[in-house]
Design a protein around this motif. Structure first.
Motif, PDB file in Angstrom:
ATOM      1  N   ASN A 146      50.777  47.368  39.409  1.00  0.00           N
ATOM      2  CA  ASN A 146      52.105  46.773  39.226  1.00  0.00           C
ATOM      3  C   ASN A 146      52.724  46.311  40.539  1.00  0.00           C
ATOM      4  OD1 ASN A 146      54.045  46.007  37.300  1.00  0.00           O
ATOM      5  ND2 ASN A 146      55.323  47.780  37.771  1.00  0.00           N
ATOM      6  N   SER A 147      52.156  46.760  41.668  1.00  0.00           N
ATOM      7  CA  SER A 147      52.721  46.368  42.965  1.00  0.00           C
ATOM      8  C   SER A 147      52.579  44.872  43.224  1.00  0.00           C
ATOM      9  CB  SER A 147      52.052  47.158  44.097  1.00  0.00           C
ATOM     10  OG  SER A 147      50.694  46.781  44.234  1.00  0.00           O
ATOM     11  N   TRP A 148      51.623  44.218  42.538  1.00  0.00           N
ATOM     12  CA  TRP A 148      51.537  42.767  42.703  1.00  0.00           C
ATOM     13  C   TRP A 148      52.758  42.083  42.095  1.00  0.00           C
ATOM     14  CZ3 TRP A 148      49.866  38.800  45.225  1.00  0.00           C
ATOM     15  CH2 TRP A 148      50.052  37.530  44.693  1.00  0.00           C
ATOM     16  N   GLY A 149      53.081  42.413  40.862  1.00  0.00           N
ATOM     17  CA  GLY A 149      54.197  41.759  40.188  1.00  0.00           C
ATOM     18  C   GLY A 149      55.540  42.055  40.831  1.00  0.00           C
ATOM     19  N   MET A 150      55.691  43.245  41.408  1.00  0.00           N
ATOM     20  CA  MET A 150      56.972  43.651  41.968  1.00  0.00           C
ATOM     21  C   MET A 150      57.149  43.270  43.439  1.00  0.00           C
ATOM     22  SD  MET A 150      58.777  45.117  39.581  1.00  0.00           S
ATOM     23  CE  MET A 150      58.190  43.710  38.669  1.00  0.00           C
ATOM     24  N   ALA A 151      56.037  43.229  44.191  1.00  0.00           N
ATOM     25  CA  ALA A 151      56.170  43.000  45.633  1.00  0.00           C
ATOM     26  C   ALA A 151      55.120  42.055  46.196  1.00  0.00           C
ATOM     27  CB  ALA A 151      56.101  44.332  46.380  1.00  0.00           C
ATOM     28  N   PHE A 154      48.936  42.697  48.302  1.00  0.00           N
ATOM     29  CA  PHE A 154      47.541  42.364  48.025  1.00  0.00           C
ATOM     30  C   PHE A 154      46.717  43.596  47.698  1.00  0.00           C
ATOM     31  CE2 PHE A 154      44.837  38.523  48.517  1.00  0.00           C
ATOM     32  CZ  PHE A 154      45.799  37.599  48.152  1.00  0.00           C
ATOM     33  N   SER A 155      47.209  44.771  48.065  1.00  0.00           N
ATOM     34  CA  SER A 155      46.510  45.999  47.669  1.00  0.00           C
ATOM     35  C   SER A 155      46.506  46.146  46.149  1.00  0.00           C
ATOM     36  CB  SER A 155      47.175  47.225  48.314  1.00  0.00           C
ATOM     37  OG  SER A 155      48.557  47.279  47.982  1.00  0.00           O
ATOM     38  N   GLY A 156      47.486  45.513  45.478  1.00  0.00           N
ATOM     39  CA  GLY A 156      47.504  45.525  44.016  1.00  0.00           C
ATOM     40  C   GLY A 156      46.337  44.738  43.436  1.00  0.00           C
ATOM     41  N   ILE A 157      45.973  43.627  44.097  1.00  0.00           N
ATOM     42  CA  ILE A 157      44.806  42.861  43.647  1.00  0.00           C
ATOM     43  C   ILE A 157      43.533  43.620  43.995  1.00  0.00           C
ATOM     44  CG2 ILE A 157      43.625  40.638  43.757  1.00  0.00           C
ATOM     45  CD1 ILE A 157      46.190  39.350  44.636  1.00  0.00           C
ATOM     46  N   GLY A 158      43.518  44.244  45.176  1.00  0.00           N
ATOM     47  CA  GLY A 158      42.360  45.044  45.555  1.00  0.00           C
ATOM     48  C   GLY A 158      42.121  46.186  44.594  1.00  0.00           C
ATOM     49  N   ALA A 159      43.214  46.771  44.079  1.00  0.00           N
ATOM     50  CA  ALA A 159      43.083  47.895  43.146  1.00  0.00           C
ATOM     51  C   ALA A 159      42.389  47.496  41.848  1.00  0.00           C
ATOM     52  CB  ALA A 159      44.465  48.470  42.837  1.00  0.00           C
ATOM     53  N   ILE A 160      42.435  46.217  41.504  1.00  0.00           N
ATOM     54  CA  ILE A 160      41.727  45.746  40.308  1.00  0.00           C
ATOM     55  C   ILE A 160      40.227  45.991  40.450  1.00  0.00           C
ATOM     56  CG2 ILE A 160      41.134  43.683  38.954  1.00  0.00           C
ATOM     57  CD1 ILE A 160      43.876  42.560  39.671  1.00  0.00           C
ATOM     58  N   CYS A 161      39.718  45.897  41.663  1.00  0.00           N
ATOM     59  CA  CYS A 161      38.274  46.047  41.908  1.00  0.00           C
ATOM     60  C   CYS A 161      37.832  47.501  42.041  1.00  0.00           C
ATOM     61  CB  CYS A 161      37.890  45.302  43.185  1.00  0.00           C
ATOM     62  SG  CYS A 161      38.374  43.560  43.235  1.00  0.00           S
TER      63      CYS A 161
END
Length: 582
Positions: A146-151, A154-161
């Motif tokens: 959720n950190s991508w949508g709120m802030a 890029f660690s939010g995109i990394g967390a997808i992997c």
């Protein structure tokens, strides 16, 4: 036919659940028609805009940014997530505005996170379908994602992997006959490297942990693991040559402004164990469930579940100061400071490992009468939690949508007036133009060239030397500059009086300058940032700025692209033959 449809739904109902919850959480943003501006939005949106304009105008410049960062000729994307940046830049161009882009990426990343976790649990051969899909839904809405949508972290995109990395790690322990698929592991690691370098470093550490355990526990498959591990590393390097090229261009002959270190002594960048706001309670909830599972039946767990559960708890504690005195460690270890940056980011892999541990609990864990109701009870608790978390995320999204600027860290000194919010909302909904990234600007000098390593942040100097002179560069500003983009170059125009002038352009070792038709080697301007100091002519001056990378860098970039094409074509042919044989 009816039976087949039922089976398909049972396998993929989690995706429908993710789509419905995603839309629900995003409703406040849709209702207010706002683009939430978080701590990293302005930095990354400049990178996406640059790529979008490169594609739109067929004016490609891999190393030097032409359109972003106020046309200052910076090198950023070549070393910061180049692969995903070009994909997202293309998506931004298709969306046509940052508002649509924010909505689409937010929904898309929720879905990709669920797919990633589901795929990882399949790699691990976790059998309980209901628990697998429920955990996939839960993971999609964790604070890390959720950190991508709120802030726009890029660690939010990394967390997808991350789930896929754990999937490859658990496979080393669970499948000793074939512990590593070199194509699978090498491809996944290459994707992570093209997505987020910090996540890639974390991934390497996680994989080493599992590899060492596998070498100890499964001695008969050591050669198989080492052989395929080396092959995976070679594949990953071959697909990541473009990143090596970017690093070579940036660091070989330049002094680069380092990423600003967090003030760990004040608690910034360190995860607080009892931090329960903004979804922090979600992380603690998962860790507590893992602790209950581990303490109540450790002996009944499989070796891979024990390892993953212990790793999740250890990583979570490492994110705090309970185990490590992070201010002291970071101050004495510059390499760790530059790679990890802040220990709080370890909570991402910790929660990923925790959810994998929960999903891996099989029926043998429960004994006697407990077996009949414990598993349904666990599913019920997780489902109730999913609903509670959904409501919490909705409220979080509603508050951020009302504020527009979701954090004081975006621009600490900027007055958050109603007029500013309206202007931001309107410009982010408007068609792409330089105004969408220049209306408000943040002093972010990461990867700027310097004359010497700074002892303190250079935000102020970047503001004075780059932002203020370049602001509103689509027409002549009060500093007298006009910046326009031409084929593979940035053109700066101004009226001069024959004196020396500092130009608001980054001056890297391989930057090239042509002033009024003559090639020049500018002097260096005073200050920490390395900017060109030129002797202007009287009257109109035209400075053309280009970037000439090394031959080896171009070769590495082209080889990387060729390797990706060959791998994708090869996988497509393999998949076609498999389907044909079936």
């Amino acid at each position: 036919m009816m039976s087949k449809k039922k089976i398909d739904f049972n396998m993929y109902w989690y995706l429908l659940a993710v789509v419905v919850i995603s839309i629900f959480i995003t409703l406040p943003q849709l209702y207010h028609h706002v683009t939430i501006i978080g701590t990293d939005s302005l930095f990354h949106y400049n990178r996406f805009y640059d790529v979008a304009m490169q594609i739109k105008h067929h004016n490609f410049s891999y190393f030097m940014q032409l359109y972003g960062f106020l046309n200052s000729g910076r090198i950023v994307t070549a070393v910061y997530s180049p692969g995903i940046t070009y994909l997202l830049g293309g998506l931004l161009l298709v969306c046509g505005s940052f508002f649509r882009f924010a909505i689409v990426t937010r929904l898309l990343f929720f879905i990709l996170a669920a797919l990633s976790m589901n795929s990882a649990l399949k790699i691990m051969r976790v059998k309980n379908s209901v628990l697998v899909q429920l955990v996939s839904v839960l993971y999609a809405f964790t604070p890390a994602i959720n950190s991508w949508g709120m802030a726009q972290n890029f660690s939010g995109i990394g967390a997808i992997c991350l789930p896929l990395i754990f999937g490859c790690g658990v496979r080393m322990l669970k499948r000793p006959e074939h512990p590593i698929s070199w194509l699978q592991l090498g491809g996944i690691m290459a994707i992570v490297l093209q997505t987020h370098l910090a996540t890639a470093i974390q991934s390497i550490v996680i994989l080493i942990f599992y590899a060492v355990l596998a070498l100890i526990i499964n001695p008969k498959s050591r050669w198989e693991l080492v052989k395929n591990g080396i092959a995976a590393a070679i594949l990953c390097i071959g697909l990541s040559l473009n990143i090596i090229a970017g690093m070579l261009e940036l660091y070989a002959d330049n002094i680069i402004v380092p990423v600003v270190a967090f003030d760990l002594k004040s608690g910034k960048g360190i995860y607080h164990l009892l931090y329960l706001s903004d979804g922090g309670w979600v992380n603690l909830f998962f860790i507590l469930i893992v602790l209950v599972i581990m303490l109540s039946g450790f002996k009944r767990l499989s070796i891979e579940t024990k390892a993953t559960g212990l790793l999740s708890v250890v990583l979570f504690l490492f994110a705090t100061t309970m185990i490590v005195d992070w201010p002291t460690v970071m101050a004495s270890n510059p390499i760790l400071n530059n790679t990890l940056q802040f220990p709080g980011r370890l909570k991402g892999p910790a929660i990923t490992a925790a959810l994998i541990t929960i999903a891996s609990v099989d029926s043998s864990y429960f004994s006697g009468r407990v077996r009949h109701y414990s598993k349904p009870a666990l599913v019920g608790v997780l489902a109730l939690f999913a609903f509670t978390n959904m409501v919490g995320n909705f409220r979080y999204s509603r508050n951020a949508s009302q504020q527009v600027l979701s954090s004081r860290a975006v621009l600490p000194d900027l007055k958050r007036t109603k007029k500013l919010k309206q202007s931001l909302t309107e410009v982010m909904r408007s068609p792409l133009s330089d105004r969408t990234v220049n209306l408000i600007t943040k002093s972010t000098p990461d990867y700027m060239p310097a004359t010497r390593l700074p002892n303190q942040p250079v935000y102020g100097e970047y503001q004075r030397q780059i932002i203020r002179p370049s602001k509103n560069s689509s027409h002549v500003n009060r500093f007298g500059y006009e910046k326009v983009v031409r084929k593979h170059q940035i053109v700066v125009k101004w009226q001069g009086n024959g004196s020396y002038r500092t130009i608001p352009i980054a001056f890297y070792h391989n930057s090239r300058f042509q002033l009024n038709g003559q090639k020049i080697t500018p002097k260096r301007a005073k200050g920490i940032l390395r900017l060109p100091l030129v002797r202007e002519g009287s009257g109109k001056n035209v400075l053309r700025v280009t970037y000439h990378p090394r031959v080896i860098s171009r070769l590495l970039l082209n080889l990387s692209m060729l390797n990706w094409v060959l791998m994708i074509v090869g996988m497509a042919i393999y998949e076609y033959r498999q389907r044909k044989d079936d």
